[in-house]
Design an enzyme around this catalytic site. Structure first.
Site, PDB file in Angstrom:
ATOM      1  N   CYS A  87      -9.454   6.176 -47.122  1.00  0.00           N
ATOM      2  CA  CYS A  87      -8.362   7.101 -46.828  1.00  0.00           C
ATOM      3  C   CYS A  87      -8.492   7.642 -45.412  1.00  0.00           C
ATOM      4  O   CYS A  87      -9.301   8.536 -45.152  1.00  0.00           O
ATOM      5  CB  CYS A  87      -8.340   8.254 -47.834  1.00  0.00           C
ATOM      6  N   CYS A 127      -7.574  11.328 -45.096  1.00  0.00           N
ATOM      7  CA  CYS A 127      -8.608  12.228 -45.614  1.00  0.00           C
ATOM      8  C   CYS A 127      -9.783  12.367 -44.649  1.00  0.00           C
ATOM      9  O   CYS A 127     -10.281  13.471 -44.418  1.00  0.00           O
ATOM     10  CB  CYS A 127      -9.135  11.711 -46.957  1.00  0.00           C
ATOM     11  N   ASP A 128     -10.228  11.247 -44.099  1.00  0.00           N
ATOM     12  CA  ASP A 128     -11.510  11.228 -43.394  1.00  0.00           C
ATOM     13  C   ASP A 128     -11.424  10.923 -41.903  1.00  0.00           C
ATOM     14  O   ASP A 128     -12.436  10.990 -41.201  1.00  0.00           O
ATOM     15  CB  ASP A 128     -12.437  10.186 -44.048  1.00  0.00           C
TER      16      ASP A 128
END
Length: 310
Positions: free
Chosen positions: A134, A137-138
């Site tokens: 992701c 997300c990261d």
């Protein structure tokens, strides 16, 4: 035969949020956690984009706090997997992997989706230490660093473009000699000076002492001009798709060709009255914890309204 007003299947942000709202509505929900308690978010480390945590929060801690909040409002949270579902008549009948049967007036499906991996042992070894599925997300953790994205479809292109806004360099590792993405996405990638596409490449493994430091790759694998070399990178992002965890409901609930549950408009309602879907199992687009939590809220509210009509 055990009976409940509301059965929740899955324990990610969608499932736990549904349990919080259903518990506060005095539905006394029963929630089965599934194979991965806390959902796929527990495979990451620090979550920085969930509201309310200005310094970020450990993903496992956040999910534990969501669980505790749901239990505070009376949710009965259990380990176990729903292995069989019968939605042919009300109340709906479901069976756990231990053979226990339960009848439910409403069901909230929040079983999530699983990212597809290449199947390399190193993907598990470096999970949370340079391997991610992701970018949204990261990606923030890789500002001004060098990363690689695996995949050649629209999702991979979107991830690469997003990462190019943060990172100093983005490699796209593409197995085929072309991108499967739409023309507009292909052009955006090709025109981005920070993105380099490595066509006809496969990843053989990853290396690094305290996290990912590079990838072992091969160009034109199996061909006479095969070339193997090491690609120095700081992050390795998988973008080869997700598989919704909905197989147990196949044939009973309307799904798309991939297995994502189809809901009615912007609601969490499925084609089965009293059965609702929340989170990534019904969301092939956003796949974010905050979106999943919001959909869990909607599912619980809809379940309460449905029960009031019975």
């Amino acid at each position: 035969m055990e009976h409940t007003k509301c059965l929740i299947i899955g324990s990610g942000p969608a499932g736990y949020t549904a349990a919080i709202y259903a518990g506060r509505a005095n539905l006394q929900p029963i929630e089965y956690c599934g194979l991965q308690t806390g959902g796929q978010l527990t495979q990451t480390t620090i979550v920085e984009n969930f509201p309310g945590y200005p310094e970020g929060v450990d993903a496992n801690q956040m999910m534990m706090e969501l669980r505790q909040q749901a239990e505070r409002f009376g949710a009965d949270i259990r380990d176990g997997v729903i292995a069989k579902a019968d939605f042919s008549s009300r109340p709906y009948r479901l069976t756990t992997d231990r053979g226990d049967e339960i009848e439910a007036d409403t069901v909230i499906i929040a079983t999530g989706a699983s990212a597809k991996y290449l199947g390399l042992a190193d993907e598990q070894k470096y999970n949370g230490q340079g391997v991610s599925a992701c970018a949204t997300c990261d990606g923030f953790f890789y500002r001004k660093k060098v990363v690689a994205v695996v995949g050649g479809g629209d999702t991979a292109c979107e991830e690469a473009i997003y990462l190019a806004g943060l990172c100093s360099k983005v490699y796209m590792i593409v197995r085929k000699p072309y991108l499967r993405a739409s023309d507009i996405m292909r052009r955006r990638v090709e025109e981005n000076p920070k993105i380099e596409i490595l066509y006809e490449h496969n990843t053989l493994g990853l290396y690094g002492e305290n996290g990912v430091e590079g990838a072992h790759v091969v160009r034109r694998k199996g061909e006479p001009d095969e070339e193997r070399y090491d690609l120095p990178i700081d992050g390795f992002f998988l973008a080869i798709g997700h598989k919704p965890n909905t197989e147990v409901f196949r044939g009973q609930i309307d799904m798309d060709e991939t297995g994502y549950i189809l809901t009615q408009g912007a609601s969490p309602r499925t084609n089965i009255p009293g059965v609702f879907a929340a989170g990534d199992c019904a969301d092939p687009t956003y796949r974010q914890a905050i979106v999943a939590a919001g959909s869990g809220c909607k599912a619980a509210l809809e379940a309460e309204r449905y029960l009031n009509t019975l």
